[in-house]
Design an enzyme around this catalytic site. Structure first.
Site, PDB file in Angstrom:
ATOM      1  N   GLU A  40      -1.361   0.778   4.098  1.00  0.00           N
ATOM      2  CA  GLU A  40      -1.026   2.170   4.996  1.00  0.00           C
ATOM      3  C   GLU A  40      -1.271   1.940   6.308  1.00  0.00           C
ATOM      4  O   GLU A  40      -2.540   1.637   6.684  1.00  0.00           O
ATOM      5  CB  GLU A  40      -1.630   3.412   4.259  1.00  0.00           C
ATOM      6  CG  GLU A  40      -1.078   4.533   5.123  1.00  0.00           C
ATOM      7  CD  GLU A  40      -1.523   5.933   4.558  1.00  0.00           C
ATOM      8  OE1 GLU A  40      -2.350   5.862   3.639  1.00  0.00           O
ATOM      9  OE2 GLU A  40      -1.017   6.971   5.027  1.00  0.00           O
ATOM     10  N   ASN A 369       4.618  10.052  -3.045  1.00  0.00           N
ATOM     11  CA  ASN A 369       3.108   9.899  -3.060  1.00  0.00           C
ATOM     12  C   ASN A 369       2.344  10.778  -3.704  1.00  0.00           C
ATOM     13  O   ASN A 369       2.174  11.190  -4.699  1.00  0.00           O
ATOM     14  CB  ASN A 369       2.570   9.621  -1.619  1.00  0.00           C
ATOM     15  CG  ASN A 369       1.377   9.320  -1.432  1.00  0.00           C
ATOM     16  OD1 ASN A 369       0.805   8.359  -2.079  1.00  0.00           O
ATOM     17  ND2 ASN A 369       0.260   9.899  -0.495  1.00  0.00           N
ATOM     18  N   GLU A 370       1.745  11.631  -2.847  1.00  0.00           N
ATOM     19  CA  GLU A 370       0.693  12.728  -3.715  1.00  0.00           C
ATOM     20  C   GLU A 370       1.222  14.097  -3.487  1.00  0.00           C
ATOM     21  O   GLU A 370       1.083  14.866  -2.988  1.00  0.00           O
ATOM     22  CB  GLU A 370      -0.525  12.784  -2.926  1.00  0.00           C
ATOM     23  CG  GLU A 370      -1.573  11.733  -3.258  1.00  0.00           C
ATOM     24  CD  GLU A 370      -2.974  11.832  -2.443  1.00  0.00           C
ATOM     25  OE1 GLU A 370      -2.896  12.608  -1.487  1.00  0.00           O
ATOM     26  OE2 GLU A 370      -3.688  11.086  -2.703  1.00  0.00           O
TER      27      GLU A 370
HETATM   28  O1  AHR Z   1      -5.988   6.529   1.740  1.00  0.00           O
HETATM   29  C1  AHR Z   1      -5.841   7.743   2.712  1.00  0.00           C
HETATM   30  C2  AHR Z   1      -5.041   8.924   2.151  1.00  0.00           C
HETATM   31  O2  AHR Z   1      -5.589   9.254   0.911  1.00  0.00           O
HETATM   32  C3  AHR Z   1      -3.529   8.357   1.643  1.00  0.00           C
HETATM   33  O3  AHR Z   1      -2.772   8.308   2.828  1.00  0.00           O
HETATM   34  C4  AHR Z   1      -3.367   9.450   0.629  1.00  0.00           C
HETATM   35  O4  AHR Z   1      -2.135   9.023  -0.268  1.00  0.00           O
HETATM   36  C5  AHR Z   1      -4.543  10.142   0.199  1.00  0.00           C
HETATM   37  O5  AHR Z   1      -4.562  11.364   0.176  1.00  0.00           O
END
Ligand code: AHR
Length: 650
Positions: A40, A369-370
């Site tokens: 990321e 993602n989350e």
């Molecule tokens: O890894 C850092 C962050 O943690 C990521 O962007 C997210 O998916 C998680 O909350």
């Protein structure tokens, strides 16, 4: 029988443990994707990190166009009517509208700009650097001079080139610095009298990964290659979602000519008030093509994660109505075409134009993602339906939200049991104790359910996302213990990745991270070595390893897993001692009578709180020794806080 000698006489000893391995009966296949990488653009992992560009805001497209630049000479203002620097906005170039107009009315020397780089620029003595820009000449002749300086203003390299012609053209000259310096600056000065327009001012080392022009930082990619990753998840993480939908990651804006990739604010720019990063933007020089290429280079399966039409629910939760979701779904379908389509398809043709006519053979794609709540699952289903209709062989990954237990997680699991995705992405940012206690997490897991992608995890020494978290040995050893449970349950767990991956030592937002770097060097944490020891010793099938007839899951701090590599015919045993005292572990290798040789890799330390730093990057690194098992027996002397991997040629 050889006892591996680990001299740790200072600590008290725990009772010896007997572990029994059945080497003749492989149990579960271990997927080649088991140990992978999560990438990321957080902590300046891409711009200012892996992407080797040294100039910040090279095309003046940050929200504040002069950010990162200083005007020269400092004594003179750029509003001087004789010599002037102006930002011009060209509406005909919407992806990269701004450039600088240089009006030079007299011969004032050293008139121009200075770029501060990303906390300076890492410059190495004797290496070659490509200084480039695009420009056109409007009036008379101007020469552009590039000079690298250190903090005291000493010149450590320079080169110049004249601009000629009224059309935009690319210019490039090579600078060979005469000193190594981690915080150099680049001065771009304009000599002569006249007017030019200039844009895309760039400086790259020639010595990049695979020597690719304007490519990736070699030392950082090498650290990734050394992990032997089975897959690369990209581009995140929360960055996929964006704080708002406009700021989500849009892969189509990251491919094609680099100067046509629209700059975007990085969502980590403003995320943490305690770690502000106002100059954090994404140039997308490391975009989706470069990502697929990197995956191919490392022999890793690409696993892109895409926006599902929901902005980060921790931020705005901005949501696309279901009847307007099609463009988002099309992005997913088009990405598959970009990766795999023939050169006659629209997106396959773009891939080919970038130098890769062969498909990238994409097999996995993640939706969201989350995310949580009904709004996620209905969007997931719409994506899955469209993807499977067009690409029935694609493996789709669904999210489970940000937490790995609790009400939100349970609700997600209920929905997922109905939807039945192939792989679900679980995230664990928990304490070291949680990791140790959860080595059994999948032992009694419903085998008929979906497979697990442990897509983000890291032990937090203080608490989740605390700036005080450190990559301690304790965290690393607890992850090693947890991972014995992932490997033992390889019939359920198909993919795993630590997160986040990279952090610049001065410019991070989130800690802990797997690899830390400055402008000249990069180093692995203790956690990195745990990942490496798993990633380079995965095995193809699990084997039974028992202590008193039970799985080895933490009784007095001992954890273990065993595997066979059917390709190389090797036995691989991983043992973790989470105690702060040494112990003896005796291994009985049932089914093996002849003497066999092998190696033992050991990561350990007396102080569980120790961690590597940029000044001392090798405080915790693994050591290797030779071992011989005789009469089906091998004894391990395990130091305090240790993780050992034994590899025996059968
Ligand atoms: O890894 C850092 C962050 O943690 C990521 O962007 C997210 O998916 C998680 O909350």
């Amino acid at each position: 029988m050889l006892a591996c000698s680990n001299d740790d006489s200072s600590s008290s000893e725990t009772e010896a443990a007997d572990l029994v391995i059945d080497i003749n009966n492989p149990i579960h296949e271990i997927q080649p994707t088991m140990y992978g990488i999560f990438f990321e653009d957080i902590n300046f992992a891409a711009d200012g990190g892996l992407y080797a560009e040294l100039v910040k805001n090279r095309s003046f497209e940050f929200d504040a166009p002069w950010m990162g630049w200083k005007h020269l000479p400092e004594t003179e203002t750029r509003f001087n009517t004789v010599n002037e620097l102006t930002i011009v906005r060209d509406a005909n170039n919407p992806q990269n509208p701004r450039f600088v107009r240089v009006d030079k009315g007299d011969e004032t020397p050293e008139f121009g700009l200075e770029n501060e780089g990303f906390d300076g620029m890492g410059i190495k003595n004797g290496e070659k650097y490509d200084f480039s820009f695009v420009a056109r000449q409007n009036k008379e002749n101007i020469t552009v001079k590039a000079t690298l300086i250190d903090t005291t203003g000493n010149i450590i390299g320079s080169a110049s080139t004249a601009v000629n012609g009224n059309d935009w053209k690319a210019y490039e000259v090579v600078i060979t610095p005469t000193a190594t310096f981690g915080a150099a600056k680049l001065q771009v000065t304009f000599e002569g009298v006249g007017q030019i327009d200039i844009d895309q001012i760039s400086l790259f080392p020639q010595d990049t990964w695979k020597g690719r022009k304007k490519g990736l930082r070699k030392d950082m990619v090498q650290l990734l290659a050394d992990l032997n990753p089975g897959f690369i998840r990209f581009p995140g993480g929360c960055i996929v979602e964006g704080r708002t939908l406009d700021q989500r990651y849009q892969w189509k804006k990251t491919v094609g000519p680099v100067d046509q990739r629209e700059t975007l604010i990085n969502r980590w720019n403003t995320e943490f008030a305690h770690r502000p990063a106002p100059d954090y933007f994404q140039s997308f020089g490391l975009g989706f093509f470069e990502y697929f290429q990197l995956s191919e280079d490392l022999g890793a399966e690409p696993l892109p994660i895409l926006s599902c039409g929901l902005a980060c629910q921790f931020n705005t939760s901005e949501t696309v109505p279901m009847d307007q979701l099609d463009p988002y779904i099309d992005d997913a379908l088009d990405l598959i075409e970009f990766a795999n389509g023939s050169v006659n398809t629209k997106w396959g043709k773009i891939r080919a134009s970038m130098g890769h006519p062969e498909p990238f053979n994409l097999k996995y794609i993640g939706v969201g993602n989350e995310q949580w709540g009904q709004e996620y699952f209905e969007r997931y289903e719409a994506f899955a339906k469209a993807i499977y209709t067009k690409y029935p062989d694609m493996n789709i990954v669904s999210g489970t939200g940000p937490f790995s237990d609790g009400e939100m997680f349970e609700k997600a699991i209920k929905e997922l049991e109905r939807i039945k995705p192939e792989l679900v992405d679980e995230h664990y940012y928990r304490t070291p104790d949680w990791f140790k206690e959860n080595a059994t997490r999948y032992d009694n897991y419903d085998r008929e359910r979906f497979k697990i992608f442990a897509g983000e995890y890291a032990a937090q020494s203080v608490q989740t996302a605390s700036p005080e978290n450190r990559n301690t040995l304790e965290c690393a050893i607890s992850e090693a213990a947890f991972m014995t449970g992932l490997e033992r349950n390889a019939d359920v767990v198909y993919m795993t990745s630590y997160a986040p991956l990279f952090a610049h030592v001065n410019r991070w937002q989130w800690t802990p991270d797997l690899i830390w770097f400055d402008n000249l060097t990069a180093y692995g944490t203790a956690n990195y070595y745990v990942q490496k020891m798993y990633g380079t010793n995965p095995g193809t099938h699990t084997l039974s390893i028992k202590r008193e007839g039970e799985n080895v899951t933490g009784k007095d701090g001992l954890y273990a897993t065993a595997a066979i590599d059917k390709n190389s015919n090797e036995l691989i045993i991983k043992v973790v001692n989470t105690l702060g005292s040494k112990r003896e572990v005796s291994l009985s290798l049932n089914g093996l009578s002849k003497a066999v040789e092998g190696t033992m890799t050991s990561l350990h330390g007396d102080d569980a709180g120790v961690f590597n730093t940029i000044e001392e990057p090798s405080k915790i690194t693994p050591s290797e020794s030779n071992v011989i098992a005789e009469n089906g027996k091998l004894n391990l002397q395990m130091p305090s806080n240790s993780f050992q991997v034994v590899r025996l040629k059968l």
